[in-house]
Design a protein around this motif. Sequence first.
Motif, PDB file in Angstrom:
ATOM      1  N   GLU A  75       0.834  -1.192   0.000  1.00  0.00           N
ATOM      2  CA  GLU A  75       0.000   0.000   0.000  1.00  0.00           C
ATOM      3  C   GLU A  75       0.874   1.249   0.000  1.00  0.00           C
ATOM      4  OE1 GLU A  75      -3.105   0.133   2.882  1.00  0.00           O
ATOM      5  OE2 GLU A  75      -3.407  -2.024   2.776  1.00  0.00           O
ATOM      6  N   ALA A  76       0.372   2.283  -0.626  1.00  0.00           N
ATOM      7  CA  ALA A  76       1.095   3.546  -0.657  1.00  0.00           C
ATOM      8  C   ALA A  76       1.064   4.179   0.735  1.00  0.00           C
ATOM      9  CB  ALA A  76       0.460   4.483  -1.680  1.00  0.00           C
ATOM     10  N   LEU A  77       2.178   4.767   1.113  1.00  0.00           N
ATOM     11  CA  LEU A  77       2.248   5.496   2.378  1.00  0.00           C
ATOM     12  C   LEU A  77       1.722   6.908   2.163  1.00  0.00           C
ATOM     13  CD1 LEU A  77       5.865   4.603   3.582  1.00  0.00           C
ATOM     14  CD2 LEU A  77       3.731   3.696   4.489  1.00  0.00           C
ATOM     15  N   SER A  78       1.083   7.444   3.182  1.00  0.00           N
ATOM     16  CA  SER A  78       0.703   8.856   3.083  1.00  0.00           C
ATOM     17  C   SER A  78       1.995   9.655   2.994  1.00  0.00           C
ATOM     18  CB  SER A  78      -0.102   9.294   4.308  1.00  0.00           C
ATOM     19  OG  SER A  78       0.752   9.479   5.429  1.00  0.00           O
ATOM     20  N   ILE A  79       1.911  10.852   2.450  1.00  0.00           N
ATOM     21  CA  ILE A  79       3.123  11.648   2.275  1.00  0.00           C
ATOM     22  C   ILE A  79       3.761  11.964   3.618  1.00  0.00           C
ATOM     23  CG2 ILE A  79       2.161  13.992   2.233  1.00  0.00           C
ATOM     24  CD1 ILE A  79       4.834  12.492  -0.076  1.00  0.00           C
ATOM     25  N   ARG A  80       2.941  12.160   4.637  1.00  0.00           N
ATOM     26  CA  ARG A  80       3.466  12.454   5.975  1.00  0.00           C
ATOM     27  C   ARG A  80       4.177  11.242   6.577  1.00  0.00           C
ATOM     28  NH1 ARG A  80       1.455  17.396   7.884  1.00  0.00           N
ATOM     29  NH2 ARG A  80      -0.082  18.274   6.445  1.00  0.00           N
ATOM     30  N   LEU A  98       4.259  19.431   0.494  1.00  0.00           N
ATOM     31  CA  LEU A  98       4.106  18.436  -0.558  1.00  0.00           C
ATOM     32  C   LEU A  98       2.647  18.275  -0.961  1.00  0.00           C
ATOM     33  CD1 LEU A  98       7.067  17.882   0.327  1.00  0.00           C
ATOM     34  CD2 LEU A  98       6.647  15.534  -0.359  1.00  0.00           C
ATOM     35  N   GLU A  99       1.757  18.332   0.009  1.00  0.00           N
ATOM     36  CA  GLU A  99       0.333  18.208  -0.301  1.00  0.00           C
ATOM     37  C   GLU A  99      -0.165  19.377  -1.156  1.00  0.00           C
ATOM     38  OE1 GLU A  99      -1.255  17.649   3.625  1.00  0.00           O
ATOM     39  OE2 GLU A  99      -0.826  15.499   3.601  1.00  0.00           O
ATOM     40  N   GLU A 100       0.454  20.542  -1.006  1.00  0.00           N
ATOM     41  CA  GLU A 100       0.093  21.713  -1.816  1.00  0.00           C
ATOM     42  C   GLU A 100       0.308  21.464  -3.304  1.00  0.00           C
ATOM     43  OE1 GLU A 100      -1.198  24.894  -1.222  1.00  0.00           O
ATOM     44  OE2 GLU A 100      -1.657  24.097   0.782  1.00  0.00           O
ATOM     45  N   GLU A 104      -0.088  13.380  -2.405  1.00  0.00           N
ATOM     46  CA  GLU A 104      -0.772  12.967  -1.171  1.00  0.00           C
ATOM     47  C   GLU A 104      -0.196  11.683  -0.588  1.00  0.00           C
ATOM     48  OE1 GLU A 104      -4.878  12.753  -2.239  1.00  0.00           O
ATOM     49  OE2 GLU A 104      -5.017  14.916  -2.558  1.00  0.00           O
ATOM     50  N   ASP A 105       0.324  10.829  -1.458  1.00  0.00           N
ATOM     51  CA  ASP A 105       0.927   9.576  -0.981  1.00  0.00           C
ATOM     52  C   ASP A 105       2.006   9.139  -1.968  1.00  0.00           C
ATOM     53  OD1 ASP A 105      -0.299   7.963  -3.080  1.00  0.00           O
ATOM     54  OD2 ASP A 105      -2.141   7.981  -1.901  1.00  0.00           O
ATOM     55  N   THR A 106       2.689   8.058  -1.614  1.00  0.00           N
ATOM     56  CA  THR A 106       3.835   7.621  -2.416  1.00  0.00           C
ATOM     57  C   THR A 106       3.455   7.137  -3.807  1.00  0.00           C
ATOM     58  OG1 THR A 106       3.733   5.461  -1.321  1.00  0.00           O
ATOM     59  CG2 THR A 106       5.299   7.065  -0.436  1.00  0.00           C
ATOM     60  N   SER A 107       2.188   6.812  -4.027  1.00  0.00           N
ATOM     61  CA  SER A 107       1.788   6.396  -5.376  1.00  0.00           C
ATOM     62  C   SER A 107       1.875   7.560  -6.365  1.00  0.00           C
ATOM     63  CB  SER A 107       0.374   5.806  -5.375  1.00  0.00           C
ATOM     64  OG  SER A 107      -0.581   6.811  -5.100  1.00  0.00           O
ATOM     65  N   ASP A 108       1.886   8.784  -5.845  1.00  0.00           N
ATOM     66  CA  ASP A 108       1.995   9.962  -6.715  1.00  0.00           C
ATOM     67  C   ASP A 108       3.419  10.172  -7.246  1.00  0.00           C
ATOM     68  OD1 ASP A 108      -0.716  10.660  -6.424  1.00  0.00           O
ATOM     69  OD2 ASP A 108      -0.295  11.703  -4.537  1.00  0.00           O
ATOM     70  N   PHE A 109       4.400   9.495  -6.658  1.00  0.00           N
ATOM     71  CA  PHE A 109       5.788   9.681  -7.084  1.00  0.00           C
ATOM     72  C   PHE A 109       6.040   9.215  -8.505  1.00  0.00           C
ATOM     73  CE2 PHE A 109       7.479   9.342  -2.461  1.00  0.00           C
ATOM     74  CZ  PHE A 109       6.997  10.609  -2.184  1.00  0.00           C
ATOM     75  N   GLU A 110       5.312   8.205  -8.955  1.00  0.00           N
ATOM     76  CA  GLU A 110       5.559   7.688 -10.302  1.00  0.00           C
ATOM     77  C   GLU A 110       5.221   8.723 -11.373  1.00  0.00           C
ATOM     78  OE1 GLU A 110       2.421   4.760 -11.855  1.00  0.00           O
ATOM     79  OE2 GLU A 110       2.223   4.624  -9.674  1.00  0.00           O
ATOM     80  N   HIS A 111       4.440   9.725 -11.006  1.00  0.00           N
ATOM     81  CA  HIS A 111       4.054  10.777 -11.959  1.00  0.00           C
ATOM     82  C   HIS A 111       4.868  12.052 -11.755  1.00  0.00           C
ATOM     83  CE1 HIS A 111       0.715   8.145 -12.783  1.00  0.00           C
ATOM     84  NE2 HIS A 111       0.369   8.181 -11.516  1.00  0.00           N
ATOM     85  N   ILE A 141      12.493  10.872  -3.530  1.00  0.00           N
ATOM     86  CA  ILE A 141      11.353  10.741  -4.449  1.00  0.00           C
ATOM     87  C   ILE A 141      11.825  10.103  -5.753  1.00  0.00           C
ATOM     88  CG2 ILE A 141       9.733  12.030  -5.907  1.00  0.00           C
ATOM     89  CD1 ILE A 141       9.446  14.009  -3.533  1.00  0.00           C
ATOM     90  N   ASN A 142      12.957  10.576  -6.285  1.00  0.00           N
ATOM     91  CA  ASN A 142      13.501  10.000  -7.525  1.00  0.00           C
ATOM     92  C   ASN A 142      13.848   8.520  -7.347  1.00  0.00           C
ATOM     93  OD1 ASN A 142      13.308  12.265  -9.217  1.00  0.00           O
ATOM     94  ND2 ASN A 142      15.225  13.099  -8.424  1.00  0.00           N
ATOM     95  N   SER A 143      14.486   8.173  -6.233  1.00  0.00           N
ATOM     96  CA  SER A 143      14.834   6.780  -5.962  1.00  0.00           C
ATOM     97  C   SER A 143      13.593   5.917  -5.850  1.00  0.00           C
ATOM     98  CB  SER A 143      15.647   6.666  -4.674  1.00  0.00           C
ATOM     99  OG  SER A 143      16.889   7.284  -4.822  1.00  0.00           O
ATOM    100  N   PHE A 144      12.583   6.428  -5.162  1.00  0.00           N
ATOM    101  CA  PHE A 144      11.334   5.695  -4.991  1.00  0.00           C
ATOM    102  C   PHE A 144      10.686   5.454  -6.344  1.00  0.00           C
ATOM    103  CE2 PHE A 144       7.003   4.825  -3.800  1.00  0.00           C
ATOM    104  CZ  PHE A 144       7.089   4.246  -2.546  1.00  0.00           C
ATOM    105  N   ALA A 145      10.637   6.485  -7.173  1.00  0.00           N
ATOM    106  CA  ALA A 145      10.035   6.361  -8.509  1.00  0.00           C
ATOM    107  C   ALA A 145      10.814   5.368  -9.372  1.00  0.00           C
ATOM    108  CB  ALA A 145       9.968   7.727  -9.182  1.00  0.00           C
ATOM    109  N   GLU A 146      12.150   5.400  -9.291  1.00  0.00           N
ATOM    110  CA  GLU A 146      12.978   4.460 -10.053  1.00  0.00           C
ATOM    111  C   GLU A 146      12.726   3.023  -9.599  1.00  0.00           C
ATOM    112  OE1 GLU A 146      17.004   5.801  -9.593  1.00  0.00           O
ATOM    113  OE2 GLU A 146      16.628   7.638 -10.732  1.00  0.00           O
ATOM    114  N   GLN A 147      12.587   2.823  -8.283  1.00  0.00           N
ATOM    115  CA  GLN A 147      12.327   1.479  -7.759  1.00  0.00           C
ATOM    116  C   GLN A 147      10.959   0.988  -8.229  1.00  0.00           C
ATOM    117  OE1 GLN A 147      14.433  -0.587  -6.039  1.00  0.00           O
ATOM    118  NE2 GLN A 147      12.845  -2.074  -6.461  1.00  0.00           N
ATOM    119  N   GLU A 148       9.969   1.841  -8.214  1.00  0.00           N
ATOM    120  CA  GLU A 148       8.635   1.455  -8.685  1.00  0.00           C
ATOM    121  C   GLU A 148       8.682   1.081 -10.170  1.00  0.00           C
ATOM    122  OE1 GLU A 148       5.640   0.989  -6.891  1.00  0.00           O
ATOM    123  OE2 GLU A 148       7.221   1.015  -5.382  1.00  0.00           O
TER     124      GLU A 148
END
Length: 166
Positions: A75-80, A98-100, A104-111, A141-148
Amino acid sequence: ATSTGVDNVAARIRFAPEEAPIEASVETAAAPPGVHEAGVTPRTAAAIKAEEDTAAAKAAAEELARAETILVGKEALSIREWLDSLQAGWGELFGDALEETGVEDTSDFEHADEEILEELQSELEGAEATEDQVAKIIDSINSFAEQEAANVEAASLASAEAAAVA
């Protein structure tokens, strides 16, 4: 533990009292039909190939299941929560920033493209994040997106291998 042929022979030797001569007998049994002397049943090339194919299909299916678990089961983690995983207290400090930007959560990193990353950097600086803090968050964020992306590629490869084997 299995016994060897020597052990079997030794077990069948009967020793008599000292007065009597030593008697020894060795029993041999014929191997069942289709079994070689070494105890190995001959297998055909087709049977061996079928076993290998079954093992390969099983391995591919297991790999696909692992990849799907990574993608679907996680599951995606909330950004906090994610920010707090980088450094305790960062969720409260930088979560709003970040929410601004709509993250909102880690699933948004891929975009997260360059434009979004620049906006995130600007919001973090506005929240008084230090240069090192901004760099750590953006790099993470970049590392997370690369891993996904690697997880998606692994799932695709595993799926293709499973389909090829089946």
